[in-house]
Design a protein around this motif. Structure first.
Motif, PDB file in Angstrom:
ATOM      1  N   MET A 270       0.867  -1.172   0.000  1.00 18.39           N
ATOM      2  CA  MET A 270       0.000   0.000   0.000  1.00 18.39           C
ATOM      3  C   MET A 270       0.906   1.224   0.000  1.00 18.39           C
ATOM      4  SD  MET A 270      -2.975  -1.185   2.630  1.00 18.39           S
ATOM      5  CE  MET A 270      -3.944  -2.663   2.282  1.00 18.39           C
ATOM      6  N   PRO A 271       1.281   1.706  -1.198  1.00 20.94           N
ATOM      7  CA  PRO A 271       2.304   2.746  -1.293  1.00 20.94           C
ATOM      8  C   PRO A 271       1.928   4.059  -0.634  1.00 20.94           C
ATOM      9  CG  PRO A 271       1.254   2.339  -3.427  1.00 20.94           C
ATOM     10  CD  PRO A 271       0.787   1.272  -2.515  1.00 20.94           C
ATOM     11  N   LYS A 272       0.647   4.427  -0.669  1.00 20.71           N
ATOM     12  CA  LYS A 272       0.238   5.704  -0.068  1.00 20.71           C
ATOM     13  C   LYS A 272       0.502   5.701   1.438  1.00 20.71           C
ATOM     14  CE  LYS A 272      -1.544   7.559  -3.819  1.00 20.71           C
ATOM     15  NZ  LYS A 272      -0.944   8.754  -4.448  1.00 20.71           N
ATOM     16  N   GLN A 273       0.270   4.545   2.053  1.00 20.09           N
ATOM     17  CA  GLN A 273       0.480   4.427   3.493  1.00 20.09           C
ATOM     18  C   GLN A 273       1.881   3.883   3.838  1.00 20.09           C
ATOM     19  OE1 GLN A 273      -2.076   2.964   1.813  1.00 20.09           O
ATOM     20  NE2 GLN A 273      -3.724   4.380   2.322  1.00 20.09           N
ATOM     21  N   ARG A 274       2.630   3.533   2.793  1.00 12.73           N
ATOM     22  CA  ARG A 274       3.961   2.932   2.960  1.00 12.73           C
ATOM     23  C   ARG A 274       3.904   1.696   3.848  1.00 12.73           C
ATOM     24  NH1 ARG A 274       7.962   8.261   3.636  1.00 12.73           N
ATOM     25  NH2 ARG A 274       7.337   9.268   1.665  1.00 12.73           N
ATOM     26  N   ILE A 275       2.922   0.862   3.559  1.00  7.64           N
ATOM     27  CA  ILE A 275       2.705  -0.354   4.337  1.00  7.64           C
ATOM     28  C   ILE A 275       2.927  -1.566   3.439  1.00  7.64           C
ATOM     29  CG2 ILE A 275       1.025  -1.719   5.649  1.00  7.64           C
ATOM     30  CD1 ILE A 275      -0.355   0.877   6.415  1.00  7.64           C
ATOM     31  N   HIS A 276       3.584  -2.563   3.986  1.00  6.55           N
ATOM     32  CA  HIS A 276       3.814  -3.830   3.273  1.00  6.55           C
ATOM     33  C   HIS A 276       3.324  -4.980   4.142  1.00  6.55           C
ATOM     34  CE1 HIS A 276       5.889  -7.169   1.281  1.00  6.55           C
ATOM     35  NE2 HIS A 276       6.313  -7.509   2.486  1.00  6.55           N
ATOM     36  N   PHE A 277       2.632  -5.930   3.502  1.00  7.72           N
ATOM     37  CA  PHE A 277       2.213  -7.153   4.187  1.00  7.72           C
ATOM     38  C   PHE A 277       2.726  -8.347   3.390  1.00  7.72           C
ATOM     39  CE2 PHE A 277      -1.172  -4.068   5.154  1.00  7.72           C
ATOM     40  CZ  PHE A 277      -1.215  -4.142   6.546  1.00  7.72           C
ATOM     41  N   ASN A 278       3.022  -9.416   4.121  1.00  4.58           N
ATOM     42  CA  ASN A 278       3.301 -10.681   3.432  1.00  4.58           C
ATOM     43  C   ASN A 278       2.846 -11.835   4.317  1.00  4.58           C
ATOM     44  OD1 ASN A 278       5.494 -11.451   5.248  1.00  4.58           O
ATOM     45  ND2 ASN A 278       6.798 -10.021   4.141  1.00  4.58           N
TER      46      ASN A 278
END
Length: 424
Positions: free
Chosen positions: A366-374
């Protein structure tokens, strides 16, 4: 009063065309005709699950006429676009001709084989339901043949799968086939134990999922390797002769099954001048999705090349969210034209991107929030979002049931070779 209505003709009923129609359908003063070469809408992101036998065709498709029941100012036409006659405001179809006040091109794209004729003739694409069914039949037929032959090298060639393209489609096919190879094939085909070929994933870039974050790329690479997929980066396909795939690195892979997920290109529409096209045969459009050189012809979705959006000066990514948002945006602007109100330029809101690798393995950015999930949480997010975007409740229930059955049994029951009659 019907003759006073503005005629909106939409070519293509995918994410872009269908969302335009659904958002415009209640607007007075317009009559909408949706034209598609198929009589059904289908959810392209899940095609690979039909191809690998995890979903039925009816789980991801739905008839247009059923979708449009009860909507008086819209009707569906089954046909193919042959030519556009802008001077006459007409389109020629393989079933006749049709007049328009506004023409919207939302045809999506087709596979780009990079002028490699042997690849085009032999590779399995993944763009339509026909492609998915053909791939499933072909995969199963090669495995059945391999179970009968006695030569070990022949067994390996028949069951070696090469997937070209390291984007989301290639990743998802590779992960699904890798899980099938470990959990299903040994039970169904004991004749192939210890003699089955491998799964190769080839890409000319130096990373998988090149449009996603480095964390997503690294996680995906490591998980696919753990699943037994042989990843070959920085390798460009040069030819495919006698079941031998040749790469720019000099390597040759003997493989009977070649899946092409390496790129797309737009259709060329007779009647639209070459000056209106940009890279990849995408139609150049302005901020309101009007095709360059025209005032009443629009393009939305993958076929549109829009460089006016400040954050996407080279055009938007060819993903479902862009198509959905452009469909809604054009509906608003057509309503504004009818009401003599100012038009709004299209601005893409990036909600993020994701890819599934296998059971409980996925990535999401989620680039706008600078969040990464895996991992598991990204996998659940992927399942939920894809269920949400399916066309109707029936499709969601059927798909969820099949997913849960496959998850708990680590199996699926749709491994049938079905050959429809060639007679139309």
């Amino acid at each position: 009063m019907e003759h006073t209505h503005k005629k909106v003709v939409i070519i293509g009923g995918g994410f872009a065309g269908l969302n335009l129609a659904k958002n415009l359908v209640k607007t007075p003063g317009y009559h909408i005709t949706l034209i598609d070469r198929n009589n059904y809408n289908f959810f392209q992101p899940l095609l690979y699950q039909v191809a690998t036998g995890f979903l039925e065709v009816s789980s991801i498709s739905y008839p247009y006429r059923k979708l449009l029941q009860g909507k008086k100012n819209i009707h569906f036409c089954l046909g193919r676009l042959v030519e556009i006659l802008p001077a006459e405001n007409k389109v020629l179809l393989d079933v006749g001709e049709m007049e328009y006040d506004y023409l919207v091109l939302a045809t999506g794209t087709k596979s780009n084989y990079l002028n490699l004729k042997n690849i085009e003739a032999n590779a399995l694409p993944m763009k339509t339901l026909d492609d998915a069914i053909n791939m499933r039949n072909y995969l199963l037929q090669q495995i059945e043949t391999a179970s009968r032959v006695t030569d070990i090298a022949a067994k390996k060639k028949l069951t070696t799968i090469v997937i070209v393209g390291g984007g989301p489609t290639g990743i998802e096919i590779a992960g699904m086939l890798a899980e099938m190879t470990k959990s299903i094939l040994p039970k169904d085909y004991p004749e192939l134990n210890d003699h089955a070929g491998g799964i190769y994933l080839v890409d000319s870039h130096h990373s998988l999922l090149s449009s996603m974050s480095e964390r997503s790329q690294a996680y995906t690479y490591n998980k696919l390797q753990d699943m037994g997929v042989r990843i070959m980066l920085g390798a460009r396909v040069t030819d495919y002769v006698d079941d031998m795939l040749m790469l720019s690195t000099g390597e040759i892979i003997p493989a009977k099954i070649l899946i092409w997920a390496a790129g797309v290109t737009g259709e060329v529409f007779p009647g639209i001048p070459q000056s209106s096209y940009g890279n990849g045969n995408r139609l150049r459009v302005d901020a309101h999705n009007t095709v360059n050189g025209f005032s009443n012809i629009f393009a939305i979705g993958d076929i549109a090349l829009q460089t006016s959006d400040p954050n996407y000066s080279n055009g938007h990514p060819q993903v479902a969210q862009v198509a959905i948002q452009q469909g809604k945006s054009l509906a608003y602007n057509l309503m504004a034209i009818n009401s003599n109100k100012p038009l709004k330029p299209f601005t893409y809101f990036d909600k993020g991107s994701m890819a599934i690798i296998g059971s409980k393995k996925a990535v999401a950015d989620m680039p706008k929030q600078r969040i990464h999930f895996n991992g598991f949480i990204a996998w659940v997010m992927w399942l939920f979002i894809h269920l949400t975007y399916l066309t109707n409740h029936r499709n969601r229930v059927k798909t969820f049931y099949n997913w849960m059955l496959a998850y708990f049994t680590k199996d699926q029951v749709l491994r049938m070779i079905i050959r429809p009659s060639s007679r139309a």
